[in-house]
Design a protein around this motif. Sequence first.
Motif, short mmCIF file in Angstrom:
data_model
loop_
_atom_site.label_atom_id
_atom_site.label_comp_id
_atom_site.label_asym_id
_atom_site.label_seq_id
_atom_site.Cartn_x
_atom_site.Cartn_y
_atom_site.Cartn_z
N ASP A 187 0.74 -1.20 -0.07
CA ASP A 187 -0.09 0.14 -0.12
C ASP A 187 1.03 1.08 0.10
O ASP A 187 1.61 1.50 0.86
CB ASP A 187 -0.76 -0.12 1.18
CG ASP A 187 -1.56 1.20 1.55
OD1 ASP A 187 -1.60 2.27 0.63
OD2 ASP A 187 -2.31 1.29 2.62
N GLU A 188 0.80 1.91 -1.18
CA GLU A 188 1.91 3.11 -1.25
C GLU A 188 1.55 4.34 -0.20
O GLU A 188 2.22 4.94 0.25
CB GLU A 188 1.67 3.72 -2.67
CG GLU A 188 2.58 2.95 -3.80
CD GLU A 188 2.77 3.68 -5.04
OE1 GLU A 188 2.54 4.83 -5.04
OE2 GLU A 188 3.09 2.90 -5.80
N ILE A 189 0.40 4.54 -0.01
CA ILE A 189 -0.09 5.25 1.19
C ILE A 189 0.68 5.31 2.36
O ILE A 189 1.15 6.01 3.05
CB ILE A 189 -1.50 5.65 1.11
CG1 ILE A 189 -2.18 6.18 -0.22
CG2 ILE A 189 -1.82 6.43 2.25
CD1 ILE A 189 -3.75 6.18 -0.25
N ALA A 190 0.51 3.71 3.00
CA ALA A 190 1.05 3.57 4.17
C ALA A 190 2.68 3.87 4.15
O ALA A 190 3.34 4.27 5.01
CB ALA A 190 0.99 2.07 4.44
N THR A 223 4.27 6.10 2.28
CA THR A 223 4.44 7.47 2.35
C THR A 223 4.31 8.02 3.74
O THR A 223 5.01 8.80 4.40
CB THR A 223 3.80 8.37 1.22
OG1 THR A 223 4.04 7.81 -0.08
CG2 THR A 223 3.58 9.80 1.28
N LEU A 224 3.30 7.57 4.23
CA LEU A 224 3.00 8.19 5.96
C LEU A 224 4.14 7.68 6.70
O LEU A 224 4.34 8.09 7.96
CB LEU A 224 1.65 7.45 6.24
CG LEU A 224 0.38 8.31 5.43
CD1 LEU A 224 -0.86 7.63 5.94
CD2 LEU A 224 0.24 9.79 5.66
N HIS A 261 6.99 8.36 6.15
CA HIS A 261 7.76 9.71 6.20
C HIS A 261 7.08 11.01 6.48
O HIS A 261 7.35 12.10 6.11
CB HIS A 261 8.37 9.75 4.59
CG HIS A 261 9.03 8.62 4.31
ND1 HIS A 261 9.94 8.39 4.82
CD2 HIS A 261 8.86 7.87 3.22
CE1 HIS A 261 10.63 7.22 3.94
NE2 HIS A 261 9.65 6.81 3.16
N ALA A 262 5.91 10.98 7.27
CA ALA A 262 5.14 12.06 7.73
C ALA A 262 5.90 13.11 8.15
O ALA A 262 5.69 14.29 7.96
CB ALA A 262 3.96 11.55 8.68
N ASP A 278 9.04 13.99 7.60
CA ASP A 278 9.54 14.63 6.60
C ASP A 278 8.89 15.73 5.71
O ASP A 278 9.09 16.72 5.61
CB ASP A 278 10.28 13.64 5.37
CG ASP A 278 11.25 12.76 6.01
OD1 ASP A 278 12.14 13.41 6.79
OD2 ASP A 278 11.45 11.74 5.61
N ILE A 279 7.42 15.23 5.68
CA ILE A 279 6.39 16.14 4.86
C ILE A 279 6.08 17.33 5.85
O ILE A 279 6.24 18.45 5.33
CB ILE A 279 5.11 15.54 4.86
CG1 ILE A 279 5.54 13.97 3.74
CG2 ILE A 279 4.03 16.21 3.89
CD1 ILE A 279 4.31 13.19 3.72
N ARG A 280 5.97 17.16 7.15
CA ARG A 280 5.85 18.27 8.05
C ARG A 280 7.05 19.15 8.02
O ARG A 280 6.94 20.64 8.07
CB ARG A 280 5.77 17.82 9.34
CG ARG A 280 4.46 16.79 9.87
CD ARG A 280 3.52 17.51 10.47
NE ARG A 280 2.25 16.59 10.54
CZ ARG A 280 1.20 16.74 9.96
NH1 ARG A 280 0.72 17.77 9.19
NH2 ARG A 280 0.10 15.72 10.02
N TYR A 307 9.07 19.73 5.45
CA TYR A 307 9.18 20.41 4.18
C TYR A 307 8.03 21.73 4.30
O TYR A 307 8.19 22.46 3.76
CB TYR A 307 8.70 19.39 3.12
CG TYR A 307 8.43 20.23 1.67
CD1 TYR A 307 9.45 20.35 1.11
CD2 TYR A 307 7.05 20.57 1.39
CE1 TYR A 307 9.17 21.19 -0.15
CE2 TYR A 307 7.03 21.32 0.22
CZ TYR A 307 7.99 21.56 -0.46
OH TYR A 307 7.81 22.16 -1.66
N GLU A 308 7.03 21.06 4.89
CA GLU A 308 5.75 22.23 5.09
C GLU A 308 6.13 23.54 5.81
O GLU A 308 5.83 24.54 5.35
CB GLU A 308 4.35 21.65 5.44
CG GLU A 308 3.86 20.70 4.42
CD GLU A 308 2.44 20.37 5.09
OE1 GLU A 308 2.59 19.74 6.36
OE2 GLU A 308 1.62 20.12 4.40
#
Lengths: 501, 215
Positions: B188-191, B193-194, B196-197, B199-201, B203-204
Motif C-alpha cells: 500500500d503506497e499510502i502507508a 508514504t505516511l 515519512h510523515a 519529512d512532509i511536516r 518540508y511544509e
Amino acid sequence: MSAKTLYDKLWDSHVVRENDDGTSLLYIDRQLIHEVTSPQAFEGLRTANRQPWKLSANLATPDHNVPTTDREQGIADPVSKLQVDTLDSNCDYFAITEFKMNDIRQGIVHVVSPEQGATLPGMTLVCGDSHTSTHGAFGTLAFGIGTSEVEHVLATQCLIQKKSKNMLILVNGQLNKGVTAKDIILAIIGKIGTAGGTGYAIEFAGDAVRSLSMEGRMTMSNMAIEAGARAGMVAVDDTTIEYVRGRPFSPDKEHWQQAVEYWQNFYSDADARFDKTITLEAGDIKPQVTWGTSPEMTIAIDETIPDPASESDPVKQEGMRSALSYMGLTAGKAISEVPVDVVFIGSCTNSRIEDIRAAAEVVKGKNVSAAIKQALVVPGSGLIKQQAEKEGLDKILLAAGFEWREPGCSMCLAMNADRLEPQQRCASTSNRNFEGRQGQGGRTHLVSPAMAAAAAIAGHFVDLQSIADNSYLVEDSYLVDDSYLVDDSYLVDNSYLTNKG
Amino acid sequence: MEKFTKMTAIAVPLDRANVDTDAIIPKQFLKSIKRSGFGPNLFDQWRYLDHGEPGMDNSTRPINPDFILNQSRYANARILLARDNFGCGSSREHAPWALEDYGIRVIIAPSFADIFYNNCFKNGLLPIILPAAMIDELFNAVFANEGFQLTIDLQQQKITSEASSGSVFDVSFELDKFRRHCLLEGLDEIALTLEHAQDIRIYENKQKEITPWLF
C-alpha cells in the motif's frame, strides 16, 4: 549552482525526500477534484480511516456529467446524478471547498482553477484528469493522475514520482492572422506524434508562445498530453503575473510582492540543458484540421487527406486505413470540401472568454448553414458565461443560430446528454478525436474556435483567410484587445465568495 | 493490492497502435462510483456489435466475432500483447480496473502512455516494455501457435515460453526497482508514504516561510 530548466526548478522546489531507488516524494500544493475520478479515492480514504492531509489544498467542482441545458430539474440520468451527488456528499463530509452545480463559479476544473487564482506560478498541481497539463501555462508543474494517486494526495499531500526528461519546444517568429494557439499545438502534435512527448516534461517557448495570452498558453499546455507529455509548461512573465493579480485565491496584499518576486524565478536559465529540442517557425503554421482518430493525424486547411500508401511503417499504415474507414473519408480529398453536421465550441481546451470572443467575431451578422444539424457553444465556467453575456456575445451567437449552454465538459467526451449520433461529423474545439469520443460512431475533427465558427457558417471546413468578408481578420481585435485582463471586474467583484481558500 | 510474482497464461494479441483509454473502457462506464465490475465492458465498442450502456445484461448482447478477445483460442488469456503507445489519452484508472477485472495481469508493448503505465502498478498489473522487434516476434508466435503460453516471472524479470508451444522465448525485461518491490509485496503506497510523515511536516514548515500564501 548549475543551470536549471523551468521544470528542474519546479521539481527541485517540491522534493520532500529522495528515495534510494531513484524515486522522490514530491509535495503537491494544489489538487483539483471532479466527480468522475474521485469517488473511489474518497471511499479508499474512508475505508482506511484516513483524513485529508491539508484540506485547503483541495478544490472541487462537478463538470463531466453536468447537463448544459436548464438545470432547475437537476440531472435526468440517474447514474450521472449519483456521481455528482457522491462528489457533493464527499466534499461536505470532508469539508472540501466545492463549487456545486448551481454555483456561478462552477465549470470545467481546468477553467475554474485558473480563473479563481487557485492555479498559481511555481506550484505543483494535480487532478484525476489528463488535461491537468493545462495549468502548466502558469509556470506550474501540473499533471494528470489516476484515482489511486488522487487518494494518495488526499491522504499525504505527496506523490511518489520519478523525474521526467526535459523537452523544449520553440515556436519562433510571429503567427499569421487567423492562426491561433490551437493551430500551433496541433501542428506540434502532427510533427512529433502522440507519443513524441512520452517520458518528457515539455516547455513551450519562443516569441510566438510569449506573445500568446494566458488563454492561448492554456490551450497549448492543455494538449501537451495529446503529444504524450504529462506536463507542458510556459515560463512566468508579466502576462502570467497580470493574469493572476486580484483573483479570489491569489495571494493577498500582504504577500503579493513576496509572491511576485518568488514567481519571477520560474523560467529556464539561459544555459540550461534540455534532453530534446524541437523548433517550429510560427510563420509556417496554417490553420489545422485533424482528419483521423488520433490528434497527430492533422493537416493544414489547404491540404488534402493523406494516402496510407505513402506511409512506409506497416503499423502506421494500418492505423491510417482504419482511421479513414472510421471517419468515412477518402485519401486525396481536400479537407475544405468535407461537410460538417455538428459544431462544438467548448471544452477545457477552448471554452474561455477569448475563445468565445473569437467565435462570436467570426459569426457576427451571419447565419449557421442550413446543413448544420446542431451548433453548440458551451462556456467553460459560469463566470465566463456571465462575462460573455455582459459583452453581448451570447446574442451574437444565438442570432447566428448557435445554442448557448450552461458550463461543463459537454460534447468533448459526451458523458452528459450532449453527444454525436453515429456517423455525425463534428468540427470541435476539444482535444481528442478518438473513436467514439463524442458519442459512439461520431466523427471528430479538431479545430480552433475561429475555424469551428467558420465551418458552422460555411457548412464545411473553410480557410478563414479565403473567406471574402474577412474583416474580422484584418481587425483582429479579439487577438490583441485583452482589456478584460485588466478590467476583469467579473472576478475582482467576488462578493459572492464565502470561502477564500 | 494483489501481489504479482509469477504467472503462466495465454497471450492475446491486440494488433493496433495508440489504443486509447476511451477504447479500453468507454466513458459511459466511468459513471460508476465503484472500483470493480468493469471487466464485461473492457473494449466495449470493439467487443460488442451494439451500443453498451451501464446496467445492461452483457451476456445477452451481440458479440463481434472479429474482435480478437472474442476468439475462443484466446478465451482464458491473462496476458495482453499490444503495440506502441498503449493506454494513451485520459487518465482514467478505470482502464487498468477493467483489464484487471477481465483477468489481464500483464500487458507487453513496445511503449505505454505515461499515466496509464503508472496506474497499472497501483492495481497489481504488470506492464512490460520490450523492443519493437521482439514484440513483432511475439505477435508472430502467438498468431502461429494456438494455445501459445508465456511465463512471466517478476522476481527474475524474465519472459519464457515452453519449447512444446512452438516458439522458444527467453528474454529479460527492465523494471523500476520501487515498482517491482511494491508489486512483488502487494504494498500500500499510502502507508509507505505516511512512514515519512515527519519529512512532509518539515518540508511544509520550510515552505511556510518561502510561500506563505499557500498555507
